[in-house]
Design a protein around this motif. Structure first.
Motif, PDB file in Angstrom:
ATOM      1  N   UNK A 146       0.819  -1.207   0.000  1.00 38.65           N
ATOM      2  CA  UNK A 146       0.000   0.000   0.000  1.00 38.65           C
ATOM      3  C   UNK A 146       0.856   1.261   0.000  1.00 38.65           C
ATOM      4  N   UNK A 147       1.852   1.317   0.878  1.00 41.90           N
ATOM      5  CA  UNK A 147       2.690   2.507   0.960  1.00 41.90           C
ATOM      6  C   UNK A 147       3.516   2.709  -0.302  1.00 41.90           C
ATOM      7  N   UNK A 148       4.117   1.641  -0.798  1.00 41.16           N
ATOM      8  CA  UNK A 148       4.943   1.769  -1.989  1.00 41.16           C
ATOM      9  C   UNK A 148       4.153   2.233  -3.197  1.00 41.16           C
ATOM     10  N   UNK A 149       2.966   1.678  -3.382  1.00 44.20           N
ATOM     11  CA  UNK A 149       2.144   2.057  -4.533  1.00 44.20           C
ATOM     12  C   UNK A 149       1.653   3.493  -4.407  1.00 44.20           C
ATOM     13  N   UNK A 150       1.214   3.890  -3.202  1.00 43.13           N
ATOM     14  CA  UNK A 150       0.733   5.262  -3.004  1.00 43.13           C
ATOM     15  C   UNK A 150       1.852   6.270  -3.237  1.00 43.13           C
ATOM     16  N   UNK A 151       3.055   5.959  -2.750  1.00 42.45           N
ATOM     17  CA  UNK A 151       4.190   6.854  -2.961  1.00 42.45           C
ATOM     18  C   UNK A 151       4.506   6.992  -4.448  1.00 42.45           C
ATOM     19  N   UNK A 187      -1.260   2.659   9.093  1.00 45.79           N
ATOM     20  CA  UNK A 187      -1.274   3.058   7.688  1.00 45.79           C
ATOM     21  C   UNK A 187      -1.339   4.570   7.562  1.00 45.79           C
ATOM     22  N   UNK A 188      -2.104   5.239   8.433  1.00 49.93           N
ATOM     23  CA  UNK A 188      -2.193   6.698   8.363  1.00 49.93           C
ATOM     24  C   UNK A 188      -0.826   7.348   8.560  1.00 49.93           C
ATOM     25  N   UNK A 189      -0.020   6.807   9.473  1.00 50.17           N
ATOM     26  CA  UNK A 189       1.324   7.350   9.673  1.00 50.17           C
ATOM     27  C   UNK A 189       2.167   7.175   8.420  1.00 50.17           C
ATOM     28  N   UNK A 190       2.031   6.019   7.753  1.00 50.68           N
ATOM     29  CA  UNK A 190       2.755   5.813   6.506  1.00 50.68           C
ATOM     30  C   UNK A 190       2.320   6.782   5.421  1.00 50.68           C
ATOM     31  N   UNK A 191       1.024   7.050   5.332  1.00 48.52           N
ATOM     32  CA  UNK A 191       0.534   7.993   4.325  1.00 48.52           C
ATOM     33  C   UNK A 191       0.999   9.420   4.629  1.00 48.52           C
ATOM     34  N   UNK A 192       1.155   9.758   5.907  1.00 53.04           N
ATOM     35  CA  UNK A 192       1.712  11.069   6.247  1.00 53.04           C
ATOM     36  C   UNK A 192       3.183  11.156   5.822  1.00 53.04           C
ATOM     37  N   UNK A 193       3.924  10.055   5.991  1.00 56.79           N
ATOM     38  CA  UNK A 193       5.300  10.016   5.465  1.00 56.79           C
ATOM     39  C   UNK A 193       5.304  10.298   3.972  1.00 56.79           C
ATOM     40  N   UNK A 194       4.416   9.635   3.260  1.00 53.48           N
ATOM     41  CA  UNK A 194       4.371   9.749   1.805  1.00 53.48           C
ATOM     42  C   UNK A 194       4.049  11.174   1.382  1.00 53.48           C
ATOM     43  N   UNK A 195       3.059  11.785   2.039  1.00 58.17           N
ATOM     44  CA  UNK A 195       2.690  13.158   1.699  1.00 58.17           C
ATOM     45  C   UNK A 195       3.857  14.105   1.940  1.00 58.17           C
ATOM     46  N   UNK A 196       4.565  13.914   3.046  1.00 57.13           N
ATOM     47  CA  UNK A 196       5.706  14.786   3.367  1.00 57.13           C
ATOM     48  C   UNK A 196       6.854  14.589   2.382  1.00 57.13           C
ATOM     49  N   UNK A 197       7.185  13.324   2.070  1.00 62.23           N
ATOM     50  CA  UNK A 197       8.297  13.061   1.159  1.00 62.23           C
ATOM     51  C   UNK A 197       7.988  13.594  -0.238  1.00 62.23           C
TER      52      UNK A 197
END
Length: 420
Positions: free
Chosen positions: A26-31, A317-327
């Motif tokens: 999920x994280x890799x694809x969203x990023x 998962x929400x924490x991972x999506x916040x990482x993605x948005x920031x990166x």
């Protein structure tokens, strides 16, 4: 298998992709979808066959997607494919007690009408979210997928990183992002250490069907062995994340379906009528994992590769999506300024933005679990009084609600519903 496209010569190194993402979950694809909006060439290296993601069946897994995470999914162009299967989370009720005894009279009730932004979030089944991401990745010309292969070597240089795969392929990228989970090979090869521990708890996960409607209410019932989360899905169904001691969880999971439900019923109660299983059952051990750093030369980590927390607040998962948005935002801004987006000073901006928040979340979930997963009468009295006090103070209660919805702190543009 889709082989990565070859690219241009940049600063003396032959790159066949701009950013390599190790981990196609999920994280890799969203990023990848976020970074592709910047016109960058992205390669996902995924050990699993892509058909697994596109054709996943219902297995009971679901995610509590915070309000701001929903904005990110909308910004990635995914919400139209997800909205019909997304259950709004209108209220959250938090109680304390013992199995079969009913809840304590002290509780917390978070009502979405007390904040202006709308529902606190949505419950989305894994099969829908994973499939939507997989189809969007496959349809994006900026993204190449290298599936069914593992990274065996990783070497960072001054201008980029070289990855060697077990199928003989070699990738050269300006940046490598580890989205490969708690045992992240990217982190290990980069020399990034981590701290963590097991909780001696195991989560039992399943989905249930019930007679009565859940009205969009999520329940968290704290019991001495661990919490029970009842999360509303579409229709008269709910997802269960039920924590027990390792030994007790193993014994429960070994039961047949009828006996399993007999153990669950006194913990669940009868407020939704008769219950039955609606999907597979599975378990996973609970632990905390936090890396000493989220970056290394030409390397960044997102999601569980950098931080794995107890599911007590449903924020993994929400924490991972916040990482993605920031990166994505850090890379977007660096690119517009003409900077090397993988330079140390740029990656430091990402780490500075996310590290404190992730450490705070890990500490909070660890503290809550230790405070609530015990039967000490003094601690029990203190936590019940504390929940009652929070519930009685509207300002404090709304603060907790905004935190649960992901509305606090310095939010990246994608989490504010703005384009990169």
């Amino acid at each position: 298998m889709d082989n990565p496209r070859r690219g241009r010569i940049l600063r003396g190194m032959d790159f066949n992709t701009d950013i390599a993402i190790v981990g196609g979950g999920l994280n890799g694809a969203a990023l990848a979808l976020g970074l592709a909006q910047l016109g960058l060439r992205i390669t996902i290296i995924d050990a699993s066959p892509q058909a697994v993601a596109r054709d996943a069946g219902f297995d009971g897994r679901s995610y509590a997607i915070a309000l701001t995470s929903g904005r990110l999914l909308q910004g990635l162009g995914l919400w139209d494919a997800l909205e019909a299967d997304a259950q709004p989370m209108l209220d959250i009720k938090v109680t304390d007690g013992r199995a079969g005894d009913g809840p304590s009279p002290f509780f917390m009730h978070f009502d979405h009408t007390e904040i202006d932004e709308g529902p606190l979030g949505h419950l989305i089944e894994d099969r829908h979210l994973r499939a939507a991401l997989a189809h969007a990745v496959a349809d994006n010309p900026q993204i190449s997928l290298h599936s069914g292969a593992r990274v065996t070597g990783q070497v960072s240089g001054a201008d980029g990183v070289t990855l060697h795969l077990d199928d003989g392929a070699t990738l050269r990228a300006r940046l490598c992002v580890g989205a490969d989970g708690r045992g992240s090979g990217v982190a290990q090869r980069a020399g990034i250490r981590r701290i963590g521990w097991r909780y001696g708890q195991t989560a039992l996960v399943c989905a249930i069907a019930h007679e009565l409607p859940h009205e969009g209410v999520a329940h968290q019932f704290f019991m001495p062995p661990g919490p029970l989360a009842i999360l509303p899905l579409t229709g008269n169904r709910s997802s269960i994340v039920w924590s027990e001691t390792d030994a007790q969880a193993a014994a429960i999971n070994a039961l047949d379906d009828d006996a399993y439900l007999d153990v669950l019923r006194p913990r669940f109660g009868d407020f939704l009528g008769e219950i039955s299983l609606a999907g597979a059952r599975y378990t996973y051990p609970l632990s905390l994992s936090l890396t000493h750093s989220m970056i290394a030369p030409r390397v960044a980590l997102v999601g569980d590769a950098a931080h794995g927390v107890h599911p007590i607040a449903g924020q993994g998962l929400n924490a991972g999506l916040r990482d993605i948005a920031a990166l994505c935002e850090v890379i977007a801004d660096a690119t517009r300024r003409g900077e090397d987006f993988a330079a140390p000073q740029v990656l430091e901006r990402y780490q500075d933005w996310r590290r404190f928040d992730n450490a705070t979340l890990a500490l909070a979930t660890d503290t809550f679990n230790r405070m609530f997963s015990n039967d000490n009468p003094l601690i029990r009295a203190a936590r019940d009084i504390g929940m009652g006090a929070i519930n009685a103070l509207p300002g404090l209660r709304r603060g907790f609600m905004r935190e649960a919805a992901g509305l606090t702190g310095e939010l990246p543009r994608l989490l504010r519903g703005q384009p990169l």
